[in-house]
Design a protein around this motif. Structure first.
Motif, PDB file in Angstrom:
ATOM      1  N   MET A 131      11.627  -4.995  -0.314  1.00 41.68           N
ATOM      2  CA  MET A 131      12.145  -4.265  -1.469  1.00 41.68           C
ATOM      3  C   MET A 131      11.026  -4.129  -2.489  1.00 41.68           C
ATOM      4  O   MET A 131      10.396  -5.118  -2.850  1.00 41.68           O
ATOM      5  CB  MET A 131      13.333  -4.991  -2.091  1.00 41.68           C
ATOM      6  CG  MET A 131      13.967  -4.224  -3.262  1.00 41.68           C
ATOM      7  SD  MET A 131      15.403  -5.067  -3.966  1.00 41.68           S
ATOM      8  CE  MET A 131      14.604  -6.451  -4.781  1.00 41.68           C
ATOM      9  N   SER A 132      10.795  -2.909  -2.947  1.00 43.92           N
ATOM     10  CA  SER A 132       9.749  -2.650  -3.927  1.00 43.92           C
ATOM     11  C   SER A 132      10.327  -2.708  -5.335  1.00 43.92           C
ATOM     12  O   SER A 132      11.540  -2.654  -5.542  1.00 43.92           O
ATOM     13  CB  SER A 132       9.120  -1.275  -3.672  1.00 43.92           C
ATOM     14  OG  SER A 132       8.091  -1.008  -4.603  1.00 43.92           O
ATOM     15  N   ASN A 179       0.826  -1.207   0.000  1.00 41.68           N
ATOM     16  CA  ASN A 179       0.000   0.000   0.000  1.00 41.68           C
ATOM     17  C   ASN A 179       0.861   1.259   0.000  1.00 41.68           C
ATOM     18  O   ASN A 179       0.538   2.252  -0.652  1.00 41.68           O
ATOM     19  CB  ASN A 179      -0.917  -0.017   1.231  1.00 41.68           C
ATOM     20  CG  ASN A 179      -1.897   1.132   1.243  1.00 41.68           C
ATOM     21  OD1 ASN A 179      -2.699   1.298   0.344  1.00 41.68           O
ATOM     22  ND2 ASN A 179      -1.828   1.948   2.294  1.00 41.68           N
ATOM     23  N   PHE A 180       1.982   1.214   0.716  1.00 46.46           N
ATOM     24  CA  PHE A 180       2.860   2.385   0.825  1.00 46.46           C
ATOM     25  C   PHE A 180       3.665   2.597  -0.455  1.00 46.46           C
ATOM     26  O   PHE A 180       3.762   3.713  -0.956  1.00 46.46           O
ATOM     27  CB  PHE A 180       3.814   2.206   2.005  1.00 46.46           C
ATOM     28  CG  PHE A 180       4.718   3.379   2.245  1.00 46.46           C
ATOM     29  CD1 PHE A 180       4.310   4.437   3.037  1.00 46.46           C
ATOM     30  CD2 PHE A 180       5.993   3.421   1.680  1.00 46.46           C
ATOM     31  CE1 PHE A 180       5.145   5.523   3.262  1.00 46.46           C
ATOM     32  CE2 PHE A 180       6.830   4.493   1.890  1.00 46.46           C
ATOM     33  CZ  PHE A 180       6.414   5.548   2.689  1.00 46.46           C
ATOM     34  N   GLY A 181       4.239   1.503  -0.983  1.00 43.23           N
ATOM     35  CA  GLY A 181       5.121   1.635  -2.131  1.00 43.23           C
ATOM     36  C   GLY A 181       4.411   1.703  -3.466  1.00 43.23           C
ATOM     37  O   GLY A 181       5.006   2.114  -4.465  1.00 43.23           O
ATOM     38  N   GLY A 182       3.146   1.257  -3.510  1.00 38.95           N
ATOM     39  CA  GLY A 182       2.389   1.324  -4.746  1.00 38.95           C
ATOM     40  C   GLY A 182       2.717   0.236  -5.748  1.00 38.95           C
ATOM     41  O   GLY A 182       2.259   0.284  -6.894  1.00 38.95           O
ATOM     42  N   SER A 183       3.515  -0.754  -5.344  1.00 42.83           N
ATOM     43  CA  SER A 183       3.824  -1.877  -6.223  1.00 42.83           C
ATOM     44  C   SER A 183       4.111  -3.097  -5.363  1.00 42.83           C
ATOM     45  O   SER A 183       4.232  -2.996  -4.140  1.00 42.83           O
ATOM     46  CB  SER A 183       5.021  -1.572  -7.136  1.00 42.83           C
ATOM     47  OG  SER A 183       6.191  -1.357  -6.361  1.00 42.83           O
ATOM     48  N   ARG A 184       4.247  -4.248  -6.006  1.00 43.92           N
ATOM     49  CA  ARG A 184       4.439  -5.487  -5.277  1.00 43.92           C
ATOM     50  C   ARG A 184       5.785  -5.509  -4.559  1.00 43.92           C
ATOM     51  O   ARG A 184       6.840  -5.359  -5.179  1.00 43.92           O
ATOM     52  CB  ARG A 184       4.353  -6.654  -6.256  1.00 43.92           C
ATOM     53  CG  ARG A 184       4.649  -8.011  -5.670  1.00 43.92           C
ATOM     54  CD  ARG A 184       4.668  -9.040  -6.782  1.00 43.92           C
ATOM     55  NE  ARG A 184       5.180 -10.317  -6.340  1.00 43.92           N
ATOM     56  CZ  ARG A 184       5.540 -11.283  -7.177  1.00 43.92           C
ATOM     57  NH1 ARG A 184       5.445 -11.091  -8.479  1.00 43.92           N
ATOM     58  NH2 ARG A 184       5.992 -12.418  -6.706  1.00 43.92           N
ATOM     59  N   PRO A 185       5.800  -5.700  -3.236  1.00 45.65           N
ATOM     60  CA  PRO A 185       7.064  -5.770  -2.501  1.00 45.65           C
ATOM     61  C   PRO A 185       7.564  -7.210  -2.374  1.00 45.65           C
ATOM     62  O   PRO A 185       6.793  -8.166  -2.451  1.00 45.65           O
ATOM     63  CB  PRO A 185       6.690  -5.206  -1.129  1.00 45.65           C
ATOM     64  CG  PRO A 185       5.251  -5.598  -0.943  1.00 45.65           C
ATOM     65  CD  PRO A 185       4.638  -5.657  -2.328  1.00 45.65           C
ATOM     66  N   PHE A 186       8.865  -7.347  -2.186  1.00 41.72           N
ATOM     67  CA  PHE A 186       9.495  -8.642  -1.963  1.00 41.72           C
ATOM     68  C   PHE A 186      10.201  -8.614  -0.618  1.00 41.72           C
ATOM     69  O   PHE A 186      10.916  -7.649  -0.300  1.00 41.72           O
ATOM     70  CB  PHE A 186      10.506  -8.950  -3.068  1.00 41.72           C
ATOM     71  CG  PHE A 186       9.916  -8.958  -4.440  1.00 41.72           C
ATOM     72  CD1 PHE A 186       9.370 -10.115  -4.977  1.00 41.72           C
ATOM     73  CD2 PHE A 186       9.892  -7.801  -5.219  1.00 41.72           C
ATOM     74  CE1 PHE A 186       8.816 -10.132  -6.246  1.00 41.72           C
ATOM     75  CE2 PHE A 186       9.343  -7.801  -6.490  1.00 41.72           C
ATOM     76  CZ  PHE A 186       8.800  -8.973  -7.002  1.00 41.72           C
ATOM     77  N   VAL A 187      10.002  -9.647   0.192  1.00 37.84           N
ATOM     78  CA  VAL A 187      10.669  -9.691   1.485  1.00 37.84           C
ATOM     79  C   VAL A 187      12.152  -9.960   1.272  1.00 37.84           C
ATOM     80  O   VAL A 187      12.544 -10.808   0.476  1.00 37.84           O
ATOM     81  CB  VAL A 187      10.029 -10.754   2.408  1.00 37.84           C
ATOM     82  CG1 VAL A 187      10.190 -12.161   1.851  1.00 37.84           C
ATOM     83  CG2 VAL A 187      10.621 -10.664   3.814  1.00 37.84           C
ATOM     84  N   VAL A 188      12.976  -9.206   1.961  1.00 35.88           N
ATOM     85  CA  VAL A 188      14.429  -9.331   1.874  1.00 35.88           C
ATOM     86  C   VAL A 188      14.997  -9.948   3.138  1.00 35.88           C
ATOM     87  O   VAL A 188      15.889 -10.787   3.097  1.00 35.88           O
ATOM     88  CB  VAL A 188      15.071  -7.941   1.625  1.00 35.88           C
ATOM     89  CG1 VAL A 188      16.581  -8.004   1.748  1.00 35.88           C
ATOM     90  CG2 VAL A 188      14.676  -7.418   0.246  1.00 35.88           C
TER      91      VAL A 188
END
Length: 434
Positions: A396-397, A329-338
């Motif tokens: 990471m977005s 929701n914050f980044g506006g794209s699919r995030p990946f857990v690092v």
């Protein structure tokens, strides 16, 4: 800021992986402990004598009281164990058994990381029971629970739901009543399993009623590789103590951190009014208070662990999924857990509790977001809220994310805490896509 891109190369050095180390020391490799993922929880129930029927849980716990007499009075009274004694492999055959995929599948056709957290938690407990196994007893007198998820480092963006996964691990360090467990996960890529993540958990042993601490078997070290793993366990313990002693709940920020917060404050002052009360955001920035998402879970008996409290893996899954949604929701794209780090299980969650989760982006840099998830419970019998966990996730977005700015002093401390956790994870600059 310390940015390290060596995590990918060090993943393979942190665990005695299949094919070398532990498995080379086995006299009969075909007899090593290999479980199907569904067998892990069943094996744990068998070890502690837990019932699959909720109505029988009181009777089962009464029977465990009788095991108190076989608890060791000291660590010296227990036989020492080797690292290979606790080595366990678990197969998650998503490719060869497609009927398993539904439980692990995301809408993006990847594997649900929250489910992997559940499996890691169960595997960590099973590994410790292998280390402390009493061959003459049908059930273990120990209650082994997860105390801390020290860190989980990823080396791949996402997992395929159509290829088999293998998890493995062993005890790498022991204290008097605690054990550090190193685990790795691999996924089949072509004809070989390639590393996906490395995890370090800390488990504690309790007595048969889970009321007091209990001793665990000492560890015999065989060779320089195991000695290095044990030394790393000692260093990890020291690092955790140092990190805790420097907590912003105990000590003031450093001079450099104070300067960071003051510069952020100055960057939000309205130059037209020259007033401490008039605040405006710089371009591409968001107030931290607007980065929150919350959820509520009712803790049903279905989610209980073998000791009839709420399963720690379930708590991690729910916290991760809320954290992921917050990052998305914050980044506006699919995030990946690092990375995942420093998840302390402060208090057990009782069946029937109301579980309140609150997630917040507390630090950003480039494409990275540090998300903090706070967990607290309220009993159905009273309205008192108690903190049970604080979770830290690094995402990471796909694109650059906005800067997050604190407005209050409390939010400033959250920002600095998030920055500290981000720096300590050594998040890799890139993750493999294949």
């Amino acid at each position: 800021m310390r940015r390290v891109a060596l995590r990918l190369s060090t993943l393979n050095r942190g665990l005695l992986t299949p094919g070398r180390g532990l498995t080379q020391g086995l006299q009969n490799p075909e007899k090593q402990s290999v479980f199907h993922i569904h067998e892990v929880r069943d094996k744990l129930r068998e070890i502690v004598g837990a019932s699959t029927n909720w109505r029988d849980h009181v009777k089962a716990m009464e029977e465990r009281k009788l095991l108190h007499s076989i608890l060791a009075k000291s660590q010296e009274a227990l036989p020492p164990r080797k690292m290979k004694d606790s080595y366990v492999e678990v197969l998650l055959p998503l490719g060869s058994q497609p009927e398993l995929r539904e439980k692990y599948l995301t809408v993006q056709n990847t594997v649900r990381f929250g489910r992997i957290l559940e499996d890691l938690d169960s595997l960590g407990v099973l590994i410790c029971y292998m280390h402390t196994k009493i061959h003459s007893a049908k059930m273990s007198p120990l209650s082994i629970v997860t105390a801390l998820v020290d860190k989980i480092d990823m080396c791949k963006k996402s997992l395929s739901p159509e290829q088999d996964i293998k998890l493995s691990g062993h005890v790498s360090w022991v204290g008097k009543t605690s054990m550090e467990v190193k685990m790795q996960m691999f996924q089949l890529h072509g004809s070989e399993f390639s590393p996906v993540l490395e995890a370090t958990f800390v488990m504690v042993a309790r007595d048969s009623e889970n009321k007091g601490s209990a001793f665990v078997n000492p560890l015999i070290l065989e060779g320089p590789e195991e000695e290095a793993l044990f030394r790393q366990g000692e260093l990890n313990k020291g690092r955790r103590v140092a990190f805790s002693s420097m907590s912003l709940l105990k000590m003031a920020p450093s001079a450099e951190e104070r300067m960071t917060i003051h510069e952020m404050f100055l960057n939000t002052l309205d130059q037209k009014t020259i007033s401490f009360q008039s605040r405006v955001l710089p371009p591409n920035a968001v107030w931290m208070e607007h980065s929150k998402l919350k959820s509520l879970e009712i803790c049903h008996p279905q989610e209980r662990n073998i000791f009839n409290r709420i399963f720690g893996g379930f708590l991690m899954r729910k916290a991760y999924e809320l954290g992921w949604a917050t990052a998305c929701n914050f980044g506006g794209s699919r995030p990946f857990v690092v990375a995942v780090d420093d998840i302390m299980f402060q208090k057990p969650v009782e069946v029937g509790s109301l579980l309140f989760l609150s997630a917040q982006v507390c630090f950003t840099q480039g494409k990275y977001m540090q998300v903090r998830v706070h967990s607290e419970v309220a009993s159905l019998h009273n309205r008192e809220h108690t903190t049970t966990n604080v979770f830290h996730f690094t995402f990471m977005s796909e694109n650059e994310v906005p800067l997050v700015f604190p407005r209050t002093y409390g939010e400033s401390m959250l920002y600095l805490d998030g920055q500290r956790h981000f720096n300590s994870t050594s998040a890799p600059a890139t993750l493999r896509k294949e």
